[in-house]
Design a protein around this motif. Structure first.
Motif, short mmCIF file in Angstrom:
data_model
loop_
_atom_site.label_atom_id
_atom_site.label_comp_id
_atom_site.label_asym_id
_atom_site.label_seq_id
_atom_site.Cartn_x
_atom_site.Cartn_y
_atom_site.Cartn_z
N HIS A 129 -14.31 3.83 6.09
CA HIS A 129 -13.69 2.56 6.42
C HIS A 129 -12.87 2.01 5.24
CE1 HIS A 129 -16.27 2.57 9.95
NE2 HIS A 129 -15.57 1.54 10.42
N ASP A 130 -13.39 2.20 4.03
CA ASP A 130 -12.66 1.76 2.84
C ASP A 130 -11.37 2.57 2.67
OD1 ASP A 130 -14.51 -0.20 1.17
OD2 ASP A 130 -15.79 1.32 2.04
N LEU A 131 -11.47 3.90 2.90
CA LEU A 131 -10.28 4.75 2.80
C LEU A 131 -9.25 4.34 3.85
CD1 LEU A 131 -8.71 7.15 1.69
CD2 LEU A 131 -10.05 8.65 3.18
N ALA A 132 -9.70 4.12 5.09
CA ALA A 132 -8.78 3.73 6.16
C ALA A 132 -8.17 2.35 5.88
CB ALA A 132 -9.50 3.73 7.50
N GLY A 133 -8.97 1.41 5.36
CA GLY A 133 -8.47 0.07 5.05
C GLY A 133 -7.40 0.10 3.97
N VAL A 134 -7.64 0.86 2.92
CA VAL A 134 -6.65 1.00 1.86
C VAL A 134 -5.41 1.71 2.40
CG1 VAL A 134 -6.15 2.12 -0.36
CG2 VAL A 134 -8.33 0.94 -0.01
N ALA A 135 -5.60 2.68 3.32
CA ALA A 135 -4.47 3.38 3.94
C ALA A 135 -3.58 2.41 4.69
CB ALA A 135 -4.98 4.47 4.88
N ILE A 136 -4.19 1.55 5.51
CA ILE A 136 -3.40 0.59 6.27
C ILE A 136 -2.74 -0.42 5.34
CG2 ILE A 136 -3.52 -1.26 7.98
CD1 ILE A 136 -3.77 1.56 9.13
N GLY A 137 -3.49 -0.91 4.36
CA GLY A 137 -2.93 -1.85 3.40
C GLY A 137 -1.75 -1.25 2.65
N SER A 138 -1.89 0.00 2.22
CA SER A 138 -0.81 0.67 1.50
C SER A 138 0.40 0.88 2.38
CB SER A 138 -1.30 2.02 0.96
OG SER A 138 -2.31 1.85 -0.01
N SER A 139 0.17 1.18 3.67
CA SER A 139 1.28 1.42 4.59
C SER A 139 2.12 0.16 4.78
CB SER A 139 0.75 1.91 5.95
OG SER A 139 0.12 0.86 6.66
N ILE A 140 1.51 -0.99 4.62
CA ILE A 140 2.26 -2.26 4.70
C ILE A 140 2.90 -2.59 3.36
CG2 ILE A 140 2.03 -4.75 5.07
CD1 ILE A 140 -0.28 -4.11 6.99
N TRP A 141 2.18 -2.37 2.28
CA TRP A 141 2.63 -2.77 0.94
C TRP A 141 3.73 -1.88 0.39
CZ3 TRP A 141 3.76 -5.86 -2.67
CH2 TRP A 141 3.82 -5.47 -4.01
N VAL A 142 3.59 -0.56 0.53
CA VAL A 142 4.51 0.37 -0.13
C VAL A 142 5.96 0.17 0.30
CG1 VAL A 142 5.14 2.81 -0.36
CG2 VAL A 142 2.76 2.09 -0.70
N PRO A 143 6.28 0.04 1.60
CA PRO A 143 7.69 -0.18 1.96
C PRO A 143 8.24 -1.48 1.38
CG PRO A 143 6.43 0.45 3.89
CD PRO A 143 5.44 0.17 2.79
N VAL A 144 7.43 -2.53 1.38
CA VAL A 144 7.88 -3.81 0.83
C VAL A 144 8.14 -3.68 -0.67
CG1 VAL A 144 7.25 -6.21 0.39
CG2 VAL A 144 6.68 -5.15 2.59
N PHE A 145 7.18 -3.10 -1.38
CA PHE A 145 7.31 -2.95 -2.83
C PHE A 145 8.49 -2.07 -3.20
CE2 PHE A 145 6.29 0.02 -6.34
CZ PHE A 145 6.61 -0.84 -7.37
#
Length: 455
Positions: free
Chosen positions: A45-61
């Motif tokens: 769940h932690d891996l999946a949560g970071v995955a989703i968070g990164s998928s939102i953050w990386v394009p913006v950053f």
């Protein structure tokens, strides 16, 4: 950076610039790599949560960072044209702009984050981890954007080893902070994937402080007196950077957001599929640091030569960069093929996650070959300050060709989530081909332009 006459001298100089950039990029991406790997050790769940968070953050950053890295060709061309006296104010205004952009992103995140996550079919635990991971990252956004602005200045002077040293000093700090906040060591609470966000924010602050110290105290940066004689923010100065940076930012956004979109589409599958996809994309992105670093080095080298109207030399640098990228892509693909078991096992102890990760990795072999052509060409075009047509090409390749084809294959065939990866390969290949023809056109136009001026 200095003019190099022979091919051998150019290869030597380009390698001297490239290697520190590569180490820097690997170090910076290693922070995300360790976020993912260490979060995975805390649980699926932690891996999946970071995955989703990164998928939102990386394009913006990466999109916003495209605006910031526009500083590199601007400074490189000023240095190549021997206009050093204009550099300090350009940097100061870029710092102002970086703070403003960070503020805009933070405000947008405050109002939109919950809405975005609510539109995704996620388990409650995964959604909560993604939300708080992003909130923690947001706390370090201003230091991160200032650091990337200062790094663009450092690299544009050809002093890429300084950026390398800052990153190498920051990396162990990030790993230690991950260890503390993810697993709850030294009296800190065990926060899992959320702790990775806190660790990253503190690391960004550390890197910013180091970069300010280096620019203030050490040559050749200190002679520019960047942090003295501050003037009021200038919208006209911002506009000069935005004219180049916004197209770069959107082009990068279109490329990185397609990966984020794929991750969001894959979120309809089970947690094992999300985790395996994220693990594979994380490792493939680590390999992408080579063509990305070559792209950044080409922006500096081509920008310097173009600033001095040495377009034949600029063209040679372009070919050098593309050749190096392709060679390393072949080596990287072979490495994935041979060591797929070991790579997958880095991310999880779960056998089902490991087996699915291996299958995703095999597709990664092919799209990183396309990146080996596309990314260096983008860097060369940025050195020429040719960014507007590149933006259109990126949009068509990734969002008109890549994502729709991937969606169709995934939904209309039995291939399932692997269809999205086939779409990624298709989009990246289309982008590489169109960018190559654009580079050929620009090179010929620049040489013809000089010929007419001399005539």
């Amino acid at each position: 950076m200095y003019p190099a006459k022979t091919l051998a001298e150019k290869i030597k100089l380009f390698t001297t610039i490239l290697i520190p950039i590569l180490i820097t990029q690997i170090g910076m991406y290693a922070m995300n790599f360790f976020d993912t790997v260490m979060s995975g050790r805390a649980g699926a769940h932690d891996l999946a949560g970071v995955a989703i968070g990164s998928s939102i953050w990386v394009p913006v950053f990466t999109g916003i960072n495209g605006i910031l890295i526009a500083l590199s060709p601007i400074v490189a061309q000023l240095m190549g044209a021997n206009k050093k006296e204009d550099v300090p104010e350009v940097i100061r205004q870029a710092i102002y702009l970086s703070i403003l952009l960070a503020g805009v992103v933070m405000v947008a995140g405050f109002f939109l984050l919950d809405f975005i996550l609510s539109q995704m079919d996620l388990e409650t635990g995964v959604r909560d981890i993604a939300r708080h991971y992003l909130m923690a990252l947001g706390a370090g956004m201003i230091p991160l954007f200032i650091y990337n602005t200062l790094r663009s200045f450092i690299d544009a002077l050809g002093q890429t080893r300084v950026s390398m040293m800052i990153t190498l000093m920051a990396l162990p700090v990030n790993v230690l902070l991950n260890y503390i906040f993810i697993f709850g060591k030294f009296g800190a609470p065990a926060l899992g994937g959320i702790g990775a966000g806190i660790a990253s924010s503190l690391t960004y602050l550390f890197a910013m402080i180091l970069s300010i110290y280096m620019i203030s105290r050490h040559r050749p940066f200190a002679r520019f007196h960047i942090f003295t004689m501050w003037k009021s923010p200038s919208i006209s100065a911002w506009w000069e950077q935005l004219k180049i940076g916004v197209p770069i930012g959107f082009a990068i956004f279109f490329e990185t957001s397609i990966f984020a979109a794929v991750t969001l589409f894959i979120s309809v599958y089970d947690t094992v599929t999300i985790a395996a996809h994220q693990a594979a994309i994380n490792f493939a992105s680590l390999l992408y640091m080579m063509p990305l670093s070559i792209s950044m080095a080409l922006t500096i080298a081509v920008g310097f030569e173009a600033g001095g109207n040495r377009f034949g030399d600029a063209r040679q640098y372009g070919y050098i960069g593309i050749t190096i990228a392709v060679v390393f892509a072949v080596i990287g693909g072979a490495g994935i093929f041979v060591f797929d078991d070991q790579i997958a096992a880095l991310y999880s102890n779960d056998i089902s996650v490991i087996e699915l990760t291996k299958q995703f990795l095999w597709f990664a072999i092919f799209f990183q070959l396309s990146d080996a052509f596309g990314a260096p060409i983008q860097g060369a075009l940025r050195g020429y300050k040719d960014v507007h047509v590149t933006l259109l090409m990126a949009f068509v390749s990734y969002w008109v060709i890549g994502l729709p084809s991937g969606f169709a294959i995934a939904r209309l065939t039995d291939i399932g989530p692997f269809g999205y990866w086939i779409g990624l390969i298709t989009g990246l290949a289309a982008g590489a081909i169109t960018l190559f023809f654009r580079l050929m056109y620009i090179q010929k136009r620049k040489v013809r332009q000089i010929g007419l001026e001399e005539g």
